[in-house]
Design a protein around this motif. Structure first.
Motif, PDB file in Angstrom:
ATOM      1  N   HIS A  30       0.803  -1.308  -0.001  1.00  0.00           N
ATOM      2  CA  HIS A  30       0.128  -0.097   0.126  1.00  0.00           C
ATOM      3  C   HIS A  30       0.921   1.302   0.120  1.00  0.00           C
ATOM      4  O   HIS A  30       0.426   2.226  -0.680  1.00  0.00           O
ATOM      5  CB  HIS A  30      -0.903  -0.112   1.328  1.00  0.00           C
ATOM      6  N   TYR A  31       1.664   1.040   0.828  1.00  0.00           N
ATOM      7  CA  TYR A  31       2.821   2.319   0.716  1.00  0.00           C
ATOM      8  C   TYR A  31       3.305   2.642  -0.497  1.00  0.00           C
ATOM      9  O   TYR A  31       3.692   3.718  -1.053  1.00  0.00           O
ATOM     10  CB  TYR A  31       3.957   2.029   1.838  1.00  0.00           C
ATOM     11  N   VAL A  63      13.016  -4.531   3.947  1.00  0.00           N
ATOM     12  CA  VAL A  63      12.272  -3.824   4.541  1.00  0.00           C
ATOM     13  C   VAL A  63      11.270  -4.754   5.535  1.00  0.00           C
ATOM     14  O   VAL A  63      10.973  -4.424   6.621  1.00  0.00           O
ATOM     15  CB  VAL A  63      11.358  -2.700   3.667  1.00  0.00           C
TER      16      VAL A  63
ATOM     17  N   HIS B  27      -2.740   6.846   7.724  1.00  0.00           N
ATOM     18  CA  HIS B  27      -2.047   5.794   7.198  1.00  0.00           C
ATOM     19  C   HIS B  27      -0.382   6.008   7.107  1.00  0.00           C
ATOM     20  O   HIS B  27       0.085   7.365   7.146  1.00  0.00           O
ATOM     21  CB  HIS B  27      -2.422   5.104   5.942  1.00  0.00           C
ATOM     22  N   PHE B  29       2.062   6.130   4.620  1.00  0.00           N
ATOM     23  CA  PHE B  29       2.500   7.028   3.573  1.00  0.00           C
ATOM     24  C   PHE B  29       2.131   8.179   4.131  1.00  0.00           C
ATOM     25  O   PHE B  29       2.952   9.387   3.954  1.00  0.00           O
ATOM     26  CB  PHE B  29       1.942   6.686   2.244  1.00  0.00           C
ATOM     27  N   ARG B  33       4.437  11.753   4.486  1.00  0.00           N
ATOM     28  CA  ARG B  33       4.300  12.826   3.735  1.00  0.00           C
ATOM     29  C   ARG B  33       4.001  14.037   4.579  1.00  0.00           C
ATOM     30  O   ARG B  33       4.461  15.276   4.291  1.00  0.00           O
ATOM     31  CB  ARG B  33       3.117  12.504   2.757  1.00  0.00           C
ATOM     32  N   PRO B  47      11.565   5.471   4.043  1.00  0.00           N
ATOM     33  CA  PRO B  47      10.238   4.591   4.075  1.00  0.00           C
ATOM     34  C   PRO B  47      10.539   3.321   5.129  1.00  0.00           C
ATOM     35  O   PRO B  47       9.658   3.106   5.933  1.00  0.00           O
ATOM     36  CB  PRO B  47       9.941   4.201   2.777  1.00  0.00           C
ATOM     37  N   GLY B  48      11.660   2.731   4.999  1.00  0.00           N
ATOM     38  CA  GLY B  48      11.904   1.383   5.666  1.00  0.00           C
ATOM     39  C   GLY B  48      12.012   1.958   7.187  1.00  0.00           C
ATOM     40  O   GLY B  48      11.208   1.142   7.915  1.00  0.00           O
ATOM     41  N   LEU B  50      10.404   4.269   8.760  1.00  0.00           N
ATOM     42  CA  LEU B  50       9.295   4.736   9.062  1.00  0.00           C
ATOM     43  C   LEU B  50       8.367   3.632   9.422  1.00  0.00           C
ATOM     44  O   LEU B  50       7.764   3.513  10.605  1.00  0.00           O
ATOM     45  CB  LEU B  50       8.753   5.425   7.895  1.00  0.00           C
ATOM     46  N   LEU B  51       8.311   2.471   8.272  1.00  0.00           N
ATOM     47  CA  LEU B  51       7.424   1.246   8.401  1.00  0.00           C
ATOM     48  C   LEU B  51       7.857   0.462   9.658  1.00  0.00           C
ATOM     49  O   LEU B  51       7.196  -0.056  10.505  1.00  0.00           O
ATOM     50  CB  LEU B  51       7.539   0.518   7.117  1.00  0.00           C
ATOM     51  N   PHE B  54       6.432   1.920  12.943  1.00  0.00           N
ATOM     52  CA  PHE B  54       5.331   1.731  13.544  1.00  0.00           C
ATOM     53  C   PHE B  54       5.142   0.450  14.142  1.00  0.00           C
ATOM     54  O   PHE B  54       4.495   0.345  15.157  1.00  0.00           O
ATOM     55  CB  PHE B  54       4.305   1.756  12.176  1.00  0.00           C
ATOM     56  N   THR B  70      -9.535   4.284   2.450  1.00  0.00           N
ATOM     57  CA  THR B  70      -8.993   5.716   2.432  1.00  0.00           C
ATOM     58  C   THR B  70     -10.004   6.314   1.374  1.00  0.00           C
ATOM     59  O   THR B  70     -11.242   5.781   1.092  1.00  0.00           O
ATOM     60  CB  THR B  70      -7.718   5.789   1.568  1.00  0.00           C
ATOM     61  N   ALA B  76      -6.209   0.542   3.324  1.00  0.00           N
ATOM     62  CA  ALA B  76      -4.834   1.143   4.200  1.00  0.00           C
ATOM     63  C   ALA B  76      -4.863   0.749   5.758  1.00  0.00           C
ATOM     64  O   ALA B  76      -5.908   0.750   6.121  1.00  0.00           O
ATOM     65  CB  ALA B  76      -4.632   2.458   3.774  1.00  0.00           C
ATOM     66  N   LYS B  77      -3.683   0.564   6.193  1.00  0.00           N
ATOM     67  CA  LYS B  77      -3.486   0.447   7.721  1.00  0.00           C
ATOM     68  C   LYS B  77      -3.297   1.941   8.360  1.00  0.00           C
ATOM     69  O   LYS B  77      -2.437   2.607   8.008  1.00  0.00           O
ATOM     70  CB  LYS B  77      -2.191  -0.177   8.022  1.00  0.00           C
ATOM     71  N   TYR B  79      -3.289   4.366  11.357  1.00  0.00           N
ATOM     72  CA  TYR B  79      -2.586   4.245  12.916  1.00  0.00           C
ATOM     73  C   TYR B  79      -3.253   5.510  13.727  1.00  0.00           C
ATOM     74  O   TYR B  79      -3.626   6.499  13.165  1.00  0.00           O
ATOM     75  CB  TYR B  79      -0.879   4.546  12.866  1.00  0.00           C
TER      76      TYR B  79
END
Lengths: 895, 111
Positions: A30-31, A63, B27, B29, B33, B47-48, B50-51, B54, B70, B76-77, B79
């Protein structure tokens, strides 16, 4: 809160690994979609946008791995994976795994079994509330040479009325009674108790009520409390039995209660409790009859209670009348004092010493098992040396390799432990069923959570112990050597052999200790077998007991007539060679009383030492196989005539008159007011307290007495002693029962057994120790020999090339064989030397279970060492023959 | 990563995520952003990291997550901040302010 969340989330992730993985994959994808969409929005073409998004994220798999790698559950997963790997490797070598697990199971099983016995017998509290407060009220009486006197009714009443230290005081004794009117007349074991008995133990009947002071008085109605087992057997567990009257020894007795099913007392089998109904007013001062128990008030120590008892002892003579014929000074001079013990100690006795010897034995067996498995692991690790080196070279940390090796051995340990637990369980069941050892609290022995914890602990400890050996050798942070030399089987370095040789040495040493231990037990057993017990050919002697209640046969002469009539019927049974009666069988009685001799007047006011009393019939000595040293047996005429005659034991005759013949015609009596009785015969000594104990001085009196101050003037409960080759057969038993019934149909035959079972019981402890030590010693020897065989055989296979060279250079086969035998012998000789030193130190702890043999008995040591060395030589010779068969050409060409 | 001004100061990512979520559920992304936008491009979030963050924050109990649709109809997941997450944000903010003002003071006296 957070910890809880960590735990639950982790467990959820573990349980639903796939869902968790999917979650992460979805999130990452999704990302990427969003990121792509953002790039498109900035004006990139969809393809370019996707590429840019991937570039920004980096390696997707990496990742995802990183996201997944968070959390403790991942550590668990690696561990599980390692376990699976270890299990797979073990499955790949089933022979090795099986041998290791069985060896360990044996060691761990034996240790678990003995541990649960120790725990249940020595450590577990007795099955009553706050049982640590319970004490046995024993006494010392130095004036009559005893430190283990029971309690008299007079002392019991004094303690109950005057004590400050006790919550409750009670008295009990074991006896038998005949129940009639239910079915066949039945002779049952009875616990005679005072009314404080159940309150002292803090036990309530599961049905009905306890005894009250009224039940316990001679004026109240007769009452009984039944055991659960007897209630179920006789009344089918019917609760309406309460209030019912049953005939006990001919007296109507009301059932007022039933005991809880779990109730046991001092390992005594019994069918009911009956109240003693003592008459406080008529109890004489000297009335030692029973065992005393009491419950300490909370906070009162044993020492304080002893002081309290010491304070009360002098009160008794002031409150109770002196027995006719006894002297007050005489009573004083017995110097009765307190000898209080915890009830548990009273029950368990000195079995602890035997048990600890056994624990040491199985501990050593376990150590040997560990050494053996350690050796097997070493051989395996040796074979994997190259693999391990390569893995280390490729970057596996030494901790990781060590963990793997340890996991493998821990797995072996646990498997061995689980199997061992099964073995222990089986062994305890067998022991409980056949009861060869007659342990106290036998019915309480079992594997409980503590024994389980012990098994788990020793399994893991054992696994770590033998697992550390290869780890220490192969997974230390230095591994490059393995790569250098591992591939080629050059002549093995000394270093590679050292660890194994040390292990073998340890095994040999421990095996020697166990062999010496079993050797000493064999010598003990031989010595015990050599002791003549005072009777002969016990396997040919059948015994049974009858009791004649006064409600059935009133007059004393009638009692004797009934007993003689039964004896005559028994003698008439086919195959019976001799028969007689006695109030207590050899090794089963302990009725002690003072004895006076006419020509050895004690000092004024002192009581002579106590002697063991027996009441017997004509023919008893012949039936039991006790030799008449001097004089003659009594006759039936003398028995019916209540003649003043007696027989004594040889040691008593020698003590007083130095010669058995000199004792004939001497006169003895049991109290100052008694008639003098003439010694007409001397019997050989009887080891009445057990084979390993000194024979006590004994006096044999006729069954019926005149003017008698001793115990029971007519003997109503007698054991029949029947010498016949048919002893122990069911046919004989039936005929004996018929013989009794033909004389009096309401008499019950009880306690049928051969004299041999009585004799064996006195050897039981020695046999148990002997059997276990012999098994352990045998196993140890076997394991040690297998170890030596393995080491020599491995060494032969490793040194094939060297052997080839030697043979090629002209060495003879004999010389090559000798080379290896010498190696095996050197290892075992050093082991044996250490073993002798260890045995000298350790067998001293066995002293208490040995009999007439020194812990340093040179013969045992010599035999054990010689046997071990011989066996070791043989175990080294077998594999070394392989060396001689090496073909030099083949051996050299192989490389 | 090597571009000047894009590195996140060690340990600030957690605080920034918590702060961003204090405005409402979002979510992954979107969070990244948002951090970039609000910081006007000073912070560019990997991004790595960041994920992975979480996962960690959720396990610590500071975030809750939920799969939702969305605005443009995709799953989408999302949070959101938990109560203990809110508390955590207060602590981190206070710590940060204390440290930042200390550094500011240091820089002033030196200059």
């Amino acid at each position: 809160m957070s910890l809880w969340r960590q735990l639950t989330r982790g467990l959820r992730a573990l349980a639903h690994r796939q869902a968790a993985d999917q979650d992460i994959t979805d999130e990452v994808s999704h990302y990427l979609d969003e990121s792509t969409a953002a790039f498109v929005a900035r004006g990139l073409s969809p393809d370019e946008a996707r590429r840019a998004a991937h570039m920004e994220l980096g390696n997707t798999t990496f990742v995802q791995e990183q996201m997944r790698g968070y959390g403790w559950e991942n550590g668990v997963e690696t561990l599980l994976a390692d376990f699976r790997y270890a299990a797979r490797r073990l499955r790949g070598k089933p022979g090795f795994a099986l041998a290791s697990v069985l060896t360990l199971a044996l060691g761990i099983g034996a240790a678990t079994a003995i541990f649960s016995v120790i725990e249940s017998v020595l450590w577990k509290p007795l099955p009553y509330p706050r049982s640590e407060q319970l004490v046995a009220l024993r006494h010392t009486a130095p004036g009559i040479h005893t430190d283990n006197l029971n309690i008299s009714a007079a002392l019991y009443f004094t303690y109950s009325e005057e004590n400050r230290a006790f919550q409750d005081v009670a008295m009990w004794s074991i006896g038998s009674a005949t129940v009639t009117g239910l079915a066949e007349p039945e002779n049952v074991r009875v616990l005679w108790v005072t009314h404080g008995f159940l309150p002292v133990l803090e036990v309530q009947p599961s049905l009905g009520r306890s005894f009250t002071a009224v039940d316990d008085s001679p004026h109240g109605e007769r009452t009984a409390i039944l055991s659960d087992a007897w209630w179920k057997a006789r009344f089918g567990g019917d609760p309406s039995v309460l209030g019912r009257r049953i005939l006990i020894d001919g007296n109507a007795t009301e059932v007022i209660g039933v005991l809880p099913p779990s109730f046991t007392f001092m390992d005594q089998p019994f069918s009911m409790l009956l109240a003693q109904r003592l008459d406080r007013a008529s109890v004489p001062l000297i009335s030692f009859c029973c065992q005393g128990i009491a419950r300490l008030k909370s906070g009162v120590s044993l020492a304080q209670a002893s002081a309290d008892v010491a304070r009360m002892i002098p009160m008794a003579p002031l409150r109770f009348r002196l027995n006719t014929g006894a002297s007050a000074a005489g009573y004083r001079n017995t110097r009765i004092g307190p000898n209080l013990r915890s009830l548990k100690e009273e029950l368990v006795g000195d079995i602890g010493r035997t048990l600890w010897v056994l624990m040491g034995t199985v501990g050593m067996l376990l150590a040997i098992a560990c050494a053996n498995v350690g050796n097997l692991l070493l051989v395996r690790a040796d074979g994997r040396q190259q693999e391990l080196s390569i893995r280390a070279a490729l970057g596996a940390g030494w901790t990781r390799i060590a963990r793997e090796l340890l996991l493998e051995s821990a797995l072996l340990g646990i498997a061995g432990g689980a199997t061992g637990l099964g073995l222990a369980y089986a062994a305890l069941r067998v022991q409980a069923a056949f009861g060869p050892a007659r342990l106290p609290r036998l019915h309480e022995i079992g594997i409980d959570h503590m024994a389980l914890a012990f098994t788990l602990a020793i399994s893991l400890a054992a696994g770590l112990l033998f697992g550390l050996i290869p780890v220490w050798k192969y997974a230390r942070p230095r591994l490059s050597e393995g790569l250098r030399g591992g591939g080629r089987s050059q002549s093995a370095s000394k270093e590679r052999h050292r660890a194994r040789s040390v292990l073998i040495g340890v095994q040999v040493a421990l095996a020697l200790v166990l062999l010496v231990g079993s050797g000493l037990m064999i010598r003990t057993f031989q010595a015990l077998r050599r002791v003549h017990p005072g009777f002969s050919q016990a396997q040919d002697v059948e015994t049974f007991r009858i009791s004649i209640p006064s409600t059935q046969v009133a007059g004393p002469e009638e009692v004797i007539r009934t007993e003689e009539a039964i004896l005559r019927k028994v003698e008439a049974i086919a195959g019976v060679q001799a028969a007689g009666m006695v109030n207590e069988l050899p090794m089963e009685g302990s009725s002690n009383h003072p004895l006076y001799a006419q020509d050895r007047a004690p000092q004024e006011g002192s009581i002579p030492p106590i002697r063991r009393y027996r009441m017997f019939s004509p023919g008893y000595a012949g039936a039991v196989g006790s030799r008449l040293i001097a004089g003659r047996d009594i006759t039936w005429t003398e028995t019916y005539g209540q003649s003043p005659v007696a027989l004594i034991s040889e040691n008593l005759a020698r003590e007083w008159w130095h010669d058995p013949r000199a004792a004939i015609g001497k006169r003895i009596r049991t109290a100052l007011t008694d008639d003098w009785r003439e010694v007409i015969g001397v019997l050989e000594d009887m080891h009445d307290d057990g084979i390993d104990q000194k024979a006590p001085a004994m006096v044999y009196w006729p069954l019926w007495q005149k003017n008698w101050a001793g115990p029971g003037y007519v003997t109503r409960s007698v054991a029949f002693v029947v010498r016949t080759p048919r002893a122990g057969s069911a046919g004989l038993r039936r005929e004996l029962e018929q013989a009794v019934a033909s004389v009096n149909a309401s008499l019950a035959v009880a306690d049928v057994k051969t004299l041999e079972t009585v004799y064996d019981r006195s050897l039981a402890r020695a046999s148990l120790t002997l059997v276990l030590l012999a098994i352990a010693g045998g196993m140890a020897l076997l394991l040690g020999l297998v170890g030596i065989y393995g080491v020599v055989s491995y060494s032969v296979s490793q040194r094939n090339r060297e052997i080839g060279i030697r043979l090629a250079l002209g060495a003879t086969f004999g010389e090559v064989t000798r080379l290896f035998v010498r190696h095996g012998l050197a290892v075992s000789a050093i082991g044996a030397a250490c073993g002798i030193a260890a045995a000298l130190a350790l067998t001293r702890l066995m002293q208490s279970v040995l009999f007439e043999v020194s812990p340093a008995d040179p013969l045992t040591y010599a035999a054990a060492s010689a046997g071990l060395i011989l066996a070791a030589a043989f175990a080294s010779y077998l594999p070394s023959r392989k060396a001689a068969r090496v073909d030099p050409v083949e051996a050299l060409r192989l490389e | 990563m090597d571009e000047p001004g894009t590195d996140l100061i060690q340990g600030t990512l957690d605080m920034l995520i918590l702060k961003t979520l204090s405005l409402g559920p979002m979510h992954g992304f979107g969070i990244g952003r948002r951090i970039e936008q609000v910081s006007r491009g000073v912070f560019k979030v990997n991004p790595g990291s960041l994920l992975t963050a979480f996962q960690r924050l959720e396990r610590m109990g500071w975030l809750d997550s939920e799969w939702r649709l969305t605005e443009n109809g995709r799953r989408a997941k999302f949070y959101s901040l938990t109560r203990s997450g809110r508390k955590r944000l207060e602590i981190e903010t206070a710590n940060w302010n204390r440290r930042a003002s200390a550094i500011a003071r240091l820089l002033r006296t030196e200059g």
